[in-house]
Design an enzyme around this catalytic site. Structure first.
Site, PDB file in Angstrom:
ATOM      1  N   THR A  24     -71.967 -26.398  13.771  1.00 61.45           N
ATOM      2  CA  THR A  24     -70.596 -25.917  13.563  1.00 61.45           C
ATOM      3  C   THR A  24     -69.758 -26.963  12.846  1.00 61.45           C
ATOM      4  OG1 THR A  24     -70.726 -24.531  15.543  1.00 61.45           O
ATOM      5  CG2 THR A  24     -68.530 -25.079  14.734  1.00 61.45           C
ATOM      6  N   ARG A  59     -65.686 -21.411  26.223  1.00 58.21           N
ATOM      7  CA  ARG A  59     -65.762 -20.856  24.868  1.00 58.21           C
ATOM      8  C   ARG A  59     -64.419 -20.297  24.414  1.00 58.21           C
ATOM      9  NH1 ARG A  59     -70.985 -20.649  22.005  1.00 58.21           N
ATOM     10  NH2 ARG A  59     -72.558 -21.149  23.578  1.00 58.21           N
TER      11      ARG A  59
END
Length: 590
Positions: A307, A386
């Protein structure tokens, strides 16, 4: 008495005038006269009940009118339940706060909780064994068989539960940004949190597309609040996540973790793209150069930097997790991102940090009860905290998330805690297939209870929990496309150098970014290389701005004997990898 009667009469006249609002239903005799400089106080639930809520009912009933027959045939009690289809995020916020105990964070994101399950339940995942797909599925510990009858029982159980809810949410969206290969997905659930999650993660249709949506290609019945019957044949617990490729349906029972829906859609695309469309689905991130238009695919497991490295200020993000390499280019499967937030900060991940605003969902994140500021360092609920947000929340996103150009580079990321792999290696086609099938990274001490030294992790095709077909099928497709389009492949180690975990140090991010820049610029195509021993890797001897000893790990270790010992240890561990015999020779040799 006459004075009181006069006052009451005046109040009665006032109550009928425009601009006069009631304070409270129990205070109807005491209306408030609204002066020009005042805002009338209206009890929120009174306003909602008499205005917004009634409008919601009409709007969503009208939207699904054409689908009433579908829901009735599926077993839904349309006389009892209220279906909210593609509800606006604001409405889903209201329902989640009112009915689920959600709260709004200081930056406007919705904080909600998934209950007992805070991650996926891979041991409870099942695939229906039926004639249309049985010969394609890679059966085993990842794809566990279940019979059609058991699926029907659990499907009925899910619908029966949804029929007991006052509100049932439906979200219709797309998986896949390329219209040639996309599928229509319908999610049916009982939590506003789940509806908003899939609103963010699927590709959101326009009003025109929604009006012409028609029959979905894949349906998810999420009754995660209700347990599976563990005495039903094939059930191992009260949790069940099942996919039926013949019916193109998924049933979720006994887990409220929203990520099950996201990965369910990916599993379906991981099956359909190669089998139905002949395209290669990949668990990867992807970006494209702003000026050059060159596309890079990044493979990597959790903690390898996938990411972070795909978020590049000089490049546009196509997507952060799931893609398809098609005959015409690369496209994202999803309409959003599902980023980890553990230890998140504006300095380390500014794009993700700034995406946490109205419309985003923070999942299982601890917050300050007074300020509502999230505490991303607090892992008391789970380390798997998350945030789900639409990809448009990333300023550097490529919208639409599709590029009609073949990849120019493939980067395979690993985080080697043994400290022996070079920070950059150029792979031969055979080595690319080997490392794709191996999918190596390592767990470091402290990440899990009982982990006292680095432990290798092998996840075939970098997506073992979601793999549907035999890994060799994906590897062959990857090799064919790399050969056809002459795409170079690079192995980048973001892990330790100068010693294993606890002795050496992790490769500085600035050096890793410089290495990735060198890949994109093309300068490594003409570099000089040397062979790195046991693993047979080609390592560049010089990259501007990178210390020479960093490029070759044998130079960075002070204790050469300890280095050779760790090299042999790691090479031996690669024997655990799921690799076809025809490419095993491209792996390490002891």
């Amino acid at each position: 008495m006459r004075a009181l009667a006069s006052v009451a009469s005046a109040l009665l006249r006032l109550s009928t005038r425009p601009g006069t609002k009631l304070r409270h239903p129990r205070s109807s005799l005491f209306p408030t006269m609204v002066l020009p400089h005042q805002t009338p106080y209206v009890t929120p639930h009174i306003l909602h009940k008499n205005y917004a809520q009634a409008f919601d009912n009409d709007q969503y009933s009208n939207l699904i009118g054409r689908d009433l027959e579908y829901f009735s045939q599926a077993g839904f009690d349309m006389d009892r339940i209220q279906i909210k289809r593609n509800a606006a995020p604001a409405l889903l916020y209201e329902d989640a706060i009112r009915n689920e105990g959600a709260i709004i964070s200081a930056t406007g994101a919705l904080i909600n909780f998934s209950g007992k399950k805070t991650g996926r339940s891979p041991k409870d995942k099942r695939i229906v064994y039926e004639e249309t797909s049985k010969d394609d599925i890679w059966w085993g510990s990842v794809n566990i068989k279940i019979d059609e009858h058991t699926f029907e029982i659990n499907r009925e159980r899910a619908i029966d539960y949804l029929n007991t809810r006052d509100n049932v949410y439906v979200f219709d969206g797309y998986a896949g940004w390329d219209p040639k290969y996309r599928i229509k997905v319908r999610v049916i659930c009982a939590r506003a949190y789940h509806a908003l999650f899939m609103h963010n993660m699927l590709i959101r249709p326009t009003e025109e597309q929604l009006a012409d949506f028609g029959e979905p290609d894949f349906i998810i019945y999420n009754a995660g609040q209700f347990p599976a019957n563990r005495f039903t044949k094939g059930m191992s617990s009260t949790t069940s996540v099942e996919i039926n490729f013949k019916r193109m349906e998924m049933v979720i029972l006994g887990t409220e973790y929203a990520g099950e829906m996201k990965k369910g859609v990916f599993s379906v695309m991981h099956y359909l793209q190669p089998v139905k469309f002949g395209q290669l689905s990949l668990h990867s991130s992807a970006n494209v150069g702003k000026d050059t238009g060159d596309v890079t695919l990044f493979f990597g497991l959790s903690g390898t930097g996938k990411t972070t490295l795909s978020a590049d200020p000089n490049r546009l993000l196509i997507g952060d997790d799931e893609h398809v390499w098609s005959d015409t280019g690369v496209f994202n499967i999803e309409g959003g991102c599902y980023a980890k937030t553990i230890n998140l900060s504006a300095e380390k991940e500014p794009d993700i940090y700034n995406a946490i605003r109205f419309g985003s969902i923070l999942e299982n994140v601890v917050y300050n009860p007074i300020t509502r500021v999230p505490d991303y360092d607090d892992v008391s609920i789970t380390e798997n905290t998350r945030c789900a947000y639409p990809i448009e929340f990333i300023p550097n996103a490529q919208i639409p998330c599709v590029v009609d150009r073949q990849p120019s580079n493939i980067i395979m990321l690993t985080c080697d805690a043994f400290g022996v792999l070079p920070p950059i290696s150029k792979l031969t086609p055979e080595q690319a297939s080997y490392h794709f099938l191996a999918g190596y990274t390592s767990k470091t001490p402290g990440t899990e209870d009982g982990v006292l030294e680095p432990i290798p992790t092998f996840s075939t095709c970098y997506s073992a929990p979601f793999i549907v077909l035999h890994p060799g099928r994906y590897a062959e497709m990857l090799a064919e496309r790399m050969s056809k389009h002459n795409v170079p492949c690079w192995l980048i180690n973001t892990g330790w150098t100068g010693g294993k975990y606890g002795v050496g140090k992790r490769c500085p991010l600035k050096y890793t970014r410089r290495i990735v820049d060198a890949v994109h610029s093309g300068e490594l195509l003409n570099a000089e290389y040397e062979t790195f021993g046991t693993f047979g890797l080609s390592v560049p001897t010089h990259i501007e701005g990178i210390p020479r000893e960093l490029l070759n790990p044998s130079l960075a270790w002070a204790d050469k004997g300890a280095f050779n010992k760790e090299v042999r240890k790691l090479a031996g561990m690669f024997g655990k990898a799921t690799v076809d015999e025809k490419v095993r020779l491209a792996g390490p040799h002891i």
